[in-house]
Enzyme design. Sequence first.
Site, PDB file in Angstrom:
ATOM      1  N   GLY A 239       0.840  -1.193   0.000  1.00 19.72           N
ATOM      2  CA  GLY A 239       0.000   0.000   0.000  1.00 19.72           C
ATOM      3  C   GLY A 239       0.875   1.243   0.000  1.00 19.72           C
ATOM      4  O   GLY A 239       2.008   1.206   0.504  1.00 19.72           O
TER       5      GLY A 239
ATOM      6  N   GLN B 176       3.100   9.979   1.409  1.00 18.42           N
ATOM      7  CA  GLN B 176       4.381   9.276   1.557  1.00 18.42           C
ATOM      8  C   GLN B 176       5.366   9.620   0.446  1.00 18.42           C
ATOM      9  O   GLN B 176       6.564   9.403   0.590  1.00 18.42           O
ATOM     10  CB  GLN B 176       4.170   7.755   1.571  1.00 18.42           C
TER      11      GLN B 176
ATOM     12  N   CYS C 298       5.522  -0.250   7.377  1.00 18.35           N
ATOM     13  CA  CYS C 298       5.228   0.924   6.552  1.00 18.35           C
ATOM     14  C   CYS C 298       6.466   1.292   5.743  1.00 18.35           C
ATOM     15  O   CYS C 298       7.579   1.285   6.290  1.00 18.35           O
ATOM     16  CB  CYS C 298       4.834   2.089   7.463  1.00 18.35           C
ATOM     17  N   LEU C 299       6.267   1.604   4.460  1.00 20.97           N
ATOM     18  CA  LEU C 299       7.410   1.984   3.624  1.00 20.97           C
ATOM     19  C   LEU C 299       8.107   3.245   4.152  1.00 20.97           C
ATOM     20  O   LEU C 299       9.275   3.473   3.857  1.00 20.97           O
ATOM     21  CB  LEU C 299       6.962   2.216   2.174  1.00 20.97           C
TER      22      LEU C 299
ATOM     23  N   HIS D  14      -4.810   1.619   7.404  1.00 20.66           N
ATOM     24  CA  HIS D  14      -3.440   2.116   7.560  1.00 20.66           C
ATOM     25  C   HIS D  14      -3.179   3.270   6.576  1.00 20.66           C
ATOM     26  O   HIS D  14      -2.629   4.306   6.955  1.00 20.66           O
ATOM     27  CB  HIS D  14      -2.457   0.954   7.325  1.00 20.66           C
ATOM     28  N   GLU D  15      -3.620   3.072   5.316  1.00 19.82           N
ATOM     29  CA  GLU D  15      -3.360   4.087   4.289  1.00 19.82           C
ATOM     30  C   GLU D  15      -4.208   5.340   4.492  1.00 19.82           C
ATOM     31  O   GLU D  15      -3.731   6.459   4.270  1.00 19.82           O
ATOM     32  CB  GLU D  15      -3.580   3.509   2.888  1.00 19.82           C
TER      33      GLU D  15
ATOM     34  N   HIS E 166      -2.631   7.663   6.800  1.00 16.91           N
ATOM     35  CA  HIS E 166      -1.613   8.517   6.172  1.00 16.91           C
ATOM     36  C   HIS E 166      -2.225   9.824   5.652  1.00 16.91           C
ATOM     37  O   HIS E 166      -1.593  10.876   5.720  1.00 16.91           O
ATOM     38  CB  HIS E 166      -0.955   7.796   4.990  1.00 16.91           C
TER      39      HIS E 166
HETATM   40 NI    NI Z   1       2.350   3.286   5.745  1.00 16.38          NI
END
Ligand code: NI
Length: 187
Positions: free
Chosen positions: A59, A64, A107-108, A149-150, A153
């Site tokens: 995701g 991000q 998470c990236l 989660h996204e 963000h």
């Molecule tokens: Ni994330």
Amino acid sequence: MSSAVLIEKKKVKNPPLNIHYLGDRVLRQPAKRVAKVDDQIRQLVKEMLQTMYSRDGIGLAAPQVGINKQILVLDCDPNNPDNQPLVLINPQITSVSKEFCVVEEGCLSIPGVYLDVTRPKGIEVTYKDENGRPCKLNVDDLLARIIQHEIDHLNGILFVDRVNNDLALTKELTKQGFSIKAVQKVA
Ligand code: NI
């Protein structure tokens, strides 16, 4: 059904977009609604997907990659060429299940850190797809987890803000070179 952003799931050495990391203030700004889903947005979506696949993510949210827009891409089965990715523009969670579950998240934007987070098991979400069509999804488990989660963000919230185990949180962040001060606990 045809999609405007069909994409090969291949990894490239230099993904088109740069990921921002925990501690970067762009991750903390609430994202703005997309007024019109046009070719410019579809190009961004394509680049987000290429970046997500190249970084082995499931995701990715626009903040991000430093873009202050309510756009998410996700793919809960990235190694399956037949599984279409999902694109969610202006997503809104319209209901959540009574049942909660604990799942380890990563998470990236916080590479190397994996910690348990409690969230509702299922959600209903409304959004626009990459063609600007209004959509609604009822999902559970992994998909519900990724979407929550996204969407966090898009509100400037990171999963570490929701971790209850402070000892593990401090330990894992420190181990990966992040500062505990970058965490903003969710009440
Ligand atoms: Ni994330």
